[in-house]
Design an enzyme around this catalytic site. Structure first.
Site, PDB file in Angstrom:
ATOM      1  N   LYS A  79      -1.949   4.021 -10.296  1.00 35.76           N
ATOM      2  CA  LYS A  79      -0.748   4.216  -9.468  1.00 35.76           C
ATOM      3  C   LYS A  79       0.472   3.659 -10.203  1.00 35.76           C
ATOM      4  O   LYS A  79       0.396   2.592 -10.824  1.00 35.76           O
ATOM      5  CB  LYS A  79      -0.950   3.490  -8.128  1.00 35.76           C
ATOM      6  CG  LYS A  79       0.175   3.700  -7.125  1.00 35.76           C
ATOM      7  CD  LYS A  79      -0.155   3.015  -5.801  1.00 35.76           C
ATOM      8  CE  LYS A  79       0.929   3.215  -4.757  1.00 35.76           C
ATOM      9  NZ  LYS A  79       0.611   2.523  -3.484  1.00 35.76           N
ATOM     10  N   SER A 154       0.800   5.474   0.619  1.00 38.91           N
ATOM     11  CA  SER A 154       1.681   5.784  -0.488  1.00 38.91           C
ATOM     12  C   SER A 154       0.931   6.116  -1.786  1.00 38.91           C
ATOM     13  O   SER A 154       1.526   6.652  -2.709  1.00 38.91           O
ATOM     14  CB  SER A 154       2.624   4.606  -0.743  1.00 38.91           C
ATOM     15  OG  SER A 154       1.891   3.467  -1.148  1.00 38.91           O
ATOM     16  N   SER A 178      -2.095   2.032   2.411  1.00 40.79           N
ATOM     17  CA  SER A 178      -1.819   2.991   1.335  1.00 40.79           C
ATOM     18  C   SER A 178      -2.976   3.338   0.404  1.00 40.79           C
ATOM     19  O   SER A 178      -2.851   4.262  -0.387  1.00 40.79           O
ATOM     20  CB  SER A 178      -0.653   2.495   0.489  1.00 40.79           C
ATOM     21  OG  SER A 178       0.543   2.817   1.132  1.00 40.79           O
TER      22      SER A 178
HETATM   23  N1  GLN Z   1       2.756   3.522   5.199  1.00 40.29           N
HETATM   24  C1  GLN Z   1       3.017   2.113   5.216  1.00 40.29           C
HETATM   25  C2  GLN Z   1       4.463   1.855   4.855  1.00 40.29           C
HETATM   26  O1  GLN Z   1       5.169   2.800   4.663  1.00 40.29           O
HETATM   27  C3  GLN Z   1       2.079   1.409   4.276  1.00 40.29           C
HETATM   28  C4  GLN Z   1       2.449   1.582   2.864  1.00 40.29           C
HETATM   29  C5  GLN Z   1       1.550   0.823   1.938  1.00 40.29           C
HETATM   30  O2  GLN Z   1       0.450   0.424   2.287  1.00 40.29           O
HETATM   31  N2  GLN Z   1       2.067   0.602   0.743  1.00 40.29           N
HETATM   32  O3  GLN Z   1       4.892   0.737   4.786  1.00 40.29           O
END
Ligand code: GLN
Length: 489
Positions: A79, A154, A178
């Protein structure tokens, strides 16, 4: 185009050690697949063919000499928020567009010392803020099971790459879901380790008290193999725990006989997609058949999790993202004539809408007069959420829930409504607030052919139990060789 010859890291690793295939052959195969398919999936932000082939040749030499470890020569995607020295690291943001880190994250160093092959960097929501990968400033990654749909986020690039066999495995990060949410939506395995299990050094910070790096793979065994390498204490991350790292593949076969599986009422709520609910309930039955005991329980503060998370995560983000000032990293708006103007223009143009929304929210909840009402209150509720779990784990060994309330939604479906987007994390966020390990494993496909995930949560550092339950379920429902049509096209 044919399916990959080896479906899992475990099979690949065996074939490499037996000399049935070389790392150069495998790496070439994945690079070719990326060449041919990634224009449709858009999982990669950066591919490093020369670097990957060089690493593969080195791995082959070690394997020939009998000096290999289980992951030697296995390709992996990373990532784009985890730094690899000399390779661009954008975090999906314009503000880091030209940033090339001068050092590697600890997890990367660990993988390097096993001679894992890095294929490239994977797309993500900007600074890991999002649930669909639509917040990337560069491209929207597509769900390989239906290119009209989002892969989750994400770590959407990581999930899509593994689902489309553009990499046998990937690293993602999980601040509020995420890793687990995109894994569920793409039909793969995603493991978020206990907070403090894996070093965050070299991971670009979003919300430091919630972020964790973890593996995204085609099988539970593969997730355990990767965790074996990336886990452990790191003097460069004071929040990493000085605890021994067991062999996480050991004990996976022991089954769930006598294991107590908790089912929280609050995770089977109105609004959950009926196909998702059915698949998860069937998964619970499957483990019951395997000898597990099912315990109904309550996690009463679940309803506050999203609000609590969006206060704490944004507060930490507003502070972490203060460092992007146009001076030290990446992008600078060139037209500005004075320093303050340069800051303003750089940040206004360098950050996307969602990131700016989070910075403003976070700054607000930390500001004088509001700190007590929001930030402090959220920290208190976080303690209550943690206590809910502590009490629950007196009655059970693992908790089983859906990973997401719905299967993958359509590209553009939720982009105008941030609250709707935030709600897709409803089942994953509490584990981050409480610091617990969680894994998502495929448990079915909808009639329309979209993957569904089931989540297993455990007490802190109970990865061996969480992995064992997940593995036991996966044995009843193997899916590693199940690919979207696109893969063979
Ligand atoms: N969807 C969540 C956010 O937007 C979690 C994102 C993540 O785990 N990086 O904060």
């Amino acid at each position: 185009m044919s399916l990959p010859a080896y479906h899992t890291v475990r099979d690949l690793s065996r074939a490499l050690q037996d000399g049935a295939v070389s790392s150069t052959e495998i790496t070439r195969e994945y690079l070719d697949r990326i060449d041919r398919l990634d224009s449709q999936v858009k999982a990669y932000l950066y591919v490093d063919p020369d670097g990957a082939m060089a690493m593969a040749r080195e791995a082959d030499t070690l394997i020939r000499k009998g000096e290999a470890s289980p992951l030697t020569g296995v390709p992996i995607g990373i990532k784009d928020v985890i730094c690899i020295e000399g390779i661009p690291n954008t975090c999906g943001s314009k503000i880091l567009q030209n940033y090339v880190p001068p050092y590697s994250a600890t997890v990367i160093e660990k993988l390097k010392s096993e001679h894992v092959v890095f294929l490239g960097k994977l797309n993500m929501d900007e600074f890991a803020m999002g649930s669909s990968t639509e917040n990337s400033r560069f491209q929207v990654t597509r769900n390989p099971w239906d290119l009209e749909r989002i892969p989750g986020g994400s770590s959407g690039g990581s999930a899509a790459a593994v689902a489309a066999a553009l990499s046998p495995a990937a690293l993602g990060t999980d601040t509020g879901g995420s890793i687990r949410q995109p894994a569920a939506l793409c039909g793969i395995v995603g493991l978020k380790p206990t907070y403090g299990r894996v070093s965050r050094f070299g991971l670009v910070a979003f919300a430091s008290s919630l972020d964790q790096i973890g593996p995204m793979t085609r099988s539970v065994w593969d997730a355990a193999m990767l965790l074996n390498v990336i886990a452990g204490h790191d003097p460069k991350d004071s929040t990493s725990m000085p605890r021994e790292v067991p062999d996480y593949t050991e004990g996976l076969e022991e089954g769930v006989k006598g294991m107590r599986i908790g089912i929280p009422d609050e995770y089977f709520i109105e609004g959950i997609d009926p196909e998702v609910e059915k698949a998860v309930r069937d998964a619970i039955e499957a483990l019951k058949d395997g000898g597990a005991e099912v315990v109904r329980l309550s996690l009463p503060h679940t309803e506050y999790a999203i609000a609590t998370y969006y206060i704490i995560a944004t507060a930490e983000a507003s502070s972490n993202l203060a460092r992007y000032d146009g001076v030290r990293y990446g992008y600078r708006e060139a037209s500005a004539k004075a320093l303050k103007e340069m800051y303003e223009k750089t940040r206004s143009e360098g950050f996307g809408t969602e990131v700016k929304r989070r910075i403003m929210l976070g700054t607000y909840v930390l500001s004088a007069g509001y700190y007590e009402a929001y930030y402090r209150k959220a920290q208190q509720v976080r303690t209550l959420i943690r206590r809910d779990f502590a009490e629950a784990f007196e009655k059970c060994d693992v908790i089983m829930t859906p990973t997401t309330p719905t299967p993958a939604f359509r590209v553009g479906e939720k982009t105008d409504d941030p609250l709707q987007m935030y709600l897709s994390d409803i089942f994953t966020i509490s584990a981050n607030l409480a610091g617990l390990p969680g894994i998502s494993v495929p448990c079915g496909w909808t009639q329309a052919g979209l993957p569904i995930g089931v989540q297993f949560l455990g007490a802190t550092f109970s990865e061996p139990i969480v992995l064992r339950a997940a593995y036991s379920f996966e044995k009843r429902f193997p899916f590693a060789d199940r690919y979207p049509d696109l893969v063979a096209r």
